[in-house]
Enzyme design. Structure first.
Site, short mmCIF file in Angstrom:
data_model
loop_
_atom_site.label_atom_id
_atom_site.label_comp_id
_atom_site.label_asym_id
_atom_site.label_seq_id
_atom_site.Cartn_x
_atom_site.Cartn_y
_atom_site.Cartn_z
N ASP A 8 -10.44 35.24 -45.12
CA ASP A 8 -10.27 36.70 -45.24
C ASP A 8 -9.01 37.04 -46.03
O ASP A 8 -9.05 37.81 -46.99
CB ASP A 8 -10.17 37.35 -43.85
CG ASP A 8 -11.53 37.55 -43.21
OD1 ASP A 8 -12.49 36.90 -43.65
OD2 ASP A 8 -11.62 38.34 -42.25
N ALA A 18 -7.04 41.79 -42.51
CA ALA A 18 -6.40 41.11 -43.65
C ALA A 18 -6.03 42.12 -44.73
O ALA A 18 -4.97 42.01 -45.37
CB ALA A 18 -7.35 40.06 -44.22
N ALA A 19 -6.88 43.12 -44.94
CA ALA A 19 -6.60 44.11 -45.99
C ALA A 19 -5.40 44.97 -45.62
O ALA A 19 -4.56 45.28 -46.48
CB ALA A 19 -7.84 44.98 -46.23
N GLY A 29 -13.13 42.56 -43.07
CA GLY A 29 -11.79 42.11 -43.43
C GLY A 29 -10.70 43.16 -43.26
O GLY A 29 -9.67 43.11 -43.94
N SER A 30 -10.92 44.10 -42.35
CA SER A 30 -9.95 45.19 -42.17
C SER A 30 -8.53 44.69 -41.89
O SER A 30 -7.56 45.14 -42.50
CB SER A 30 -10.47 46.09 -41.04
OG SER A 30 -9.45 46.60 -40.27
N GLY A 71 -16.37 42.71 -39.59
CA GLY A 71 -16.57 41.63 -40.56
C GLY A 71 -16.27 42.04 -41.98
O GLY A 71 -16.64 41.34 -42.92
N PRO A 76 -14.01 49.80 -41.80
CA PRO A 76 -14.26 49.82 -40.36
C PRO A 76 -13.66 48.59 -39.68
O PRO A 76 -13.67 47.50 -40.25
CB PRO A 76 -15.79 49.82 -40.24
CG PRO A 76 -16.33 49.97 -41.61
CD PRO A 76 -15.24 49.76 -42.60
O1 PMV Z 1 -13.49 38.44 -40.13
P1 PMV Z 1 -14.94 38.16 -40.10
O2 PMV Z 1 -15.65 38.80 -38.98
O3 PMV Z 1 -15.60 38.29 -41.42
O4 PMV Z 1 -15.12 36.59 -39.73
C1 PMV Z 1 -14.42 35.62 -40.40
C2 PMV Z 1 -15.30 34.47 -40.70
C3 PMV Z 1 -15.32 33.36 -39.68
O5 PMV Z 1 -15.77 32.24 -40.41
C4 PMV Z 1 -16.29 33.68 -38.56
C5 PMV Z 1 -13.96 33.07 -39.07
C6 PMV Z 1 -12.96 32.46 -40.05
O6 PMV Z 1 -11.79 32.39 -39.68
O7 PMV Z 1 -13.33 32.02 -41.14
#
Ligand code: PMV
Length: 310
Positions: free
Chosen positions: A149, A107-108, A104-105, A102, A98
């Site tokens: 991520d 980056a993946a 990691g969509s 949070g 999704p």
């Molecule tokens: O991508 P998310 O929503 O899991 O957030 C990343 C984690 C944060 O610490 C909030 C941002 C970061 O760049 O590390």
């Protein structure tokens, strides 16, 4: 016709979201139950690089995509790294992760593209190279990403992460069962990170001492995970969630899901990722996992994923 395919998992942050942006350590693990997939083949029409993302109804030539487009940037940076020019390709991306939750969509998706292109040109990238290219793309999604991520997704294993430092793989002393509960509330990371940055700039000493407390929790959690002490991991998750609440990062539904998981017997629970929506995680045992999943659904989670960290 030559065709290559690569995948990359989703991820959750167990400890240290947000404080990781300010140099504190954090812990993240891959979630293989959801993943991004990229397929690369020659473009049969032979007339350029075609990007296809059926999940978002997208079919567009790379030449038409702007510089701020994350898919296009991942492709361009990878072709540059390969010294491959701009051959006629068809690049198809799908994902079961999704978006803006949070997991990691972004980056993946980048990691899958980078790996599939590397394989297509018979130049498989090392995980660190995948992470470095994906980091460039993360800057579009996140503004000022810590890099956690792209690192966890590229290495696809539990990591102890400090911004700007070499990756440390985490040894898991005994398997940990996590239940992920999705609020269904989309929360772009850059907004939450930007808001916190603005608040910190008015009172850096106070915020930095809070971040240092979170860093200390991540350190403690690292040893608890290494020695297989799930009870301590759960307690530390609760402490981490309390600090994130203090920081104004939570959401009433996240707090309700955390409460529901604890009532259903979780060893600990916290929001995971940027906050203000997105996901929370609960530490279960094989015996309590299904009751916690059901409690999360009853309390309003739109999706529940069970994952075991080893
Ligand atoms: O991508 P998310 O929503 O899991 O957030 C990343 C984690 C944060 O610490 C909030 C941002 C970061 O760049 O590390």
């Amino acid at each position: 016709m030559n065709s290559t395919k690569a995948t990359a998992p989703g991820k959750i942050i167990l400890f240290g979201e947000h404080s990781v942006v300010y140099g504190q350590p954090a812990i993240a693990v891959p979630v293989s139950q959801v993943q991004a997939t990229c397929t690369v083949r020659e473009n049969p029409a032979g007339d350029g690089i075609l990007l296809i993302a059926p999940d978002i109804d997208r079919r567009e030539y790379l030449s038409a995509a702007g510089d701020g487009d994350p898919l296009a940037l991942a492709v361009r940076r990878t072709l540059d790294a390969l010294g491959a020019g701009a051959p006629p390709l068809e690049i198809t991306v799908t994902s079961t992760i999704p978006i803006a939750c949070g997991l990691g969509s972004g980056a993946a998706i980048s990691a899958a593209i980078i790996r599939a292109l590397g394989a297509f040109f018979r130049h498989p990238f090392e995980p660190q190279q995948v992470s470095d290219i994906a980091f460039e793309v993360e800057k579009i999604y996140h503004g000022t990403p810590s890099g956690i991520d792209n690192t966890v997704v590229a290495f696809a294993q539990p990591i102890f992460f400090v911004k700007g430092q070499p990756i440390e793989r985490l040894t898991v002393g005994a398997p940990l069962t996590f239940i992920i509960g999705d609020t269904g509330i989309k929360s772009p990371t850059y907004k939450v990170v930007g808001d916190l940055r603005a608040r910190r700039s008015e009172n850096p000493a106070v915020y930095d001492s809070t971040f240092a407390r979170m860093g200390a929790l991540a350190q403690e959690a690292r040893s608890a995970i290494e020695r297989g002490d799930a009870v301590s991991v759960g307690r530390l998750m609760g402490e981490n969630h309390a600090i994130l609440r203090e920081l104004g990062i939570s959401h009433p539904l996240l707090d309700a899901l955390v409460g529901a998981a604890m009532d259903a017997g979780a060893l600990g629970a916290k929001l995971s990722g940027a906050g203000w929506g997105g996901n929370m995680i609960a530490l279960a045992t094989p015996a309590t996992a299904s009751a916690i999943g059901a409690a999360l659904t009853a309390a309003g989670a739109v999706r529940v994923i069970e994952t075991v960290v080893r």
